[in-house]
Design an enzyme around this catalytic site. Structure first.
Site, short mmCIF file in Angstrom:
data_model
loop_
_atom_site.label_atom_id
_atom_site.label_comp_id
_atom_site.label_asym_id
_atom_site.label_seq_id
_atom_site.Cartn_x
_atom_site.Cartn_y
_atom_site.Cartn_z
N ASN B 82 11.70 -22.81 -3.82
CA ASN B 82 12.48 -23.95 -3.31
C ASN B 82 12.55 -24.02 -1.79
O ASN B 82 13.39 -24.74 -1.24
CB ASN B 82 13.89 -23.92 -3.91
CG ASN B 82 13.85 -23.89 -5.43
OD1 ASN B 82 14.22 -22.89 -6.04
ND2 ASN B 82 13.32 -24.95 -6.03
N VAL B 89 14.52 -25.88 3.43
CA VAL B 89 15.11 -25.59 2.13
C VAL B 89 15.32 -26.88 1.36
O VAL B 89 15.84 -27.86 1.91
CB VAL B 89 16.47 -24.88 2.30
CG1 VAL B 89 17.15 -24.68 0.96
CG2 VAL B 89 16.27 -23.55 3.01
N CYS B 90 14.91 -26.88 0.09
CA CYS B 90 15.08 -28.08 -0.72
C CYS B 90 16.01 -27.75 -1.89
O CYS B 90 15.57 -27.22 -2.90
CB CYS B 90 13.72 -28.54 -1.22
SG CYS B 90 13.80 -29.95 -2.31
N ILE B 91 17.30 -28.01 -1.70
CA ILE B 91 18.21 -27.88 -2.85
C ILE B 91 19.05 -29.14 -2.94
O ILE B 91 19.32 -29.81 -1.94
CB ILE B 91 19.15 -26.64 -2.79
CG1 ILE B 91 19.86 -26.52 -1.46
CG2 ILE B 91 18.42 -25.39 -3.14
CD1 ILE B 91 20.94 -25.45 -1.48
#
Lengths: 143, 169
Positions: B82, B89-91
């Site tokens: 992720n 950061v990809c959340i």
């Protein structure tokens, strides 16, 4: 969206100071550009990640936003009198002071009017319990 | 939310984190004069492949925080499904709020103005422990995590070692 073009003056200043201008920091130190009117233009959010002044909205977006403003204005407001159990606005993390304008959501969470109204224009949910405000509004109309 | 209010809110959080540090990370400003740009050192969570690592990240807040989420970037090299290869950061909690037409993310999974540096970092640390390989930002890492776990572990171990060497630079 930020403007990635750096003005020559900003570059000159950073050279004089002998530091590299890093992304994101260039805007804060430079003087305001000339001929820019300092009139505050209200921004609207036709979608959560889009910000545009009213003059650049499509008709459909204007209607949607007008409806949203109408719905928000239906939510009760009041003046904080210190008698409530909730003592802090969780958006700005500031304690409520007697006399602050507050807004009540159908889920009974309260916030500073200014803090929650800005949020509700972007997302029509309570930030504390994620209750969709419009669904709750409609159900209160039915009873 | 005005400029002064977002700055005030961030200053309040910084003071609170200095008074009561939270396990798993330590936070400060990149430049003492800029409250909108934080450096957060994440300690690789115990009992995960990242244990023992020290990962430097930059957290950049928009001027209209907390109405909009900050961006988080790993400055230390890291291998994770992720986190893309540039460190972004990809959340979902760092995704803009709102009505997700397609229903991929429920509103409570996306950005909310009640999120703080602490709640963001807690989510990121739990993401390190528990990658979500259904919405990867680094497809190679996600594939490896799913199909060649030993290879994945080796790459992470290399990042952990490297992070120990560079943490105090």
């Amino acid at each position: 969206m930020g403007n990635c073009l750096k003005s020559p003056t900003a570059d000159d200043i950073s050279l004089l100071r002998g530091n590299d201008s890093q992304d994101g920091s260039e805007a804060s130190s430079e003087p305001p550009p000339p001929y820019q009117e300092s009139v505050h233009v209200p921004m609207y959010h036709p979608a959560p990640n889009i910000s545009r002044p009213a003059s650049q909205l499509t008709e459909e977006e204007q209607i949607r936003i007008a409806k949203r403003i109408g719905l928000i204005q239906h939510l009760p407001t009041g003046i904080y009198d210190g008698s409530k159990k909730i003592r802090e606005c969780v958006i700005c993390m500031g304690e409520f002071c007697v006399g602050d304008a507050v807004r009540y959501l159908p889920c009974m969470h309260i916030y500073h009017k200014e803090c929650i109204d800005d949020w509700l224009m972007r997302s029509f949910t309570c930030p504390s319990c994620m209750e969709p405000v419009d669904a709750a509004l409609l159900s209160t109309y039915e009873t | 939310m005005s400029l002064e209010q977002s700055a005030l809110l961030l200053r309040r959080q910084l003071a609170e984190l200095n008074r009561h540090p939270v396990d798993g990370f330590s936070a400060g400003l990149i430049d003492d004069d800029d409250i909108y740009r934080w450096e957060v050192l994440i300690i690789g969570p115990p009992d995960t492949y990242y244990e023992g690592g020290f990962f430097k990240t930059h957290l950049t807040f928009p001027r209209d925080y907390p109405l909009k989420p900050p961006k988080l970037k790993f400055m230390t090299e890291i291998w994770h499904p992720n986190i893309d290869k540039t460190g972004d950061v990809c959340i979902s909690i760092l995704h803009d709020p709102g009505e997700d037409k397609f229903g991929y993310e429920r509103p409570e999974e996306r950005w909310l103005p009640v999120h703080t540096v602490e709640t963001i970092m807690v989510s990121v640390i739990s993401m390190l422990a528990d990658p979500n390989d259904e919405s990867p930002a680094n497809i190679d890492a996600a594939k490896e995590w799913r199909e060649r776990r030993e290879e994945f572990k080796k790459k992470v171990a290399r990042c952990v070692r490297k992070s120990q060497e560079t943490a105090w630079d």
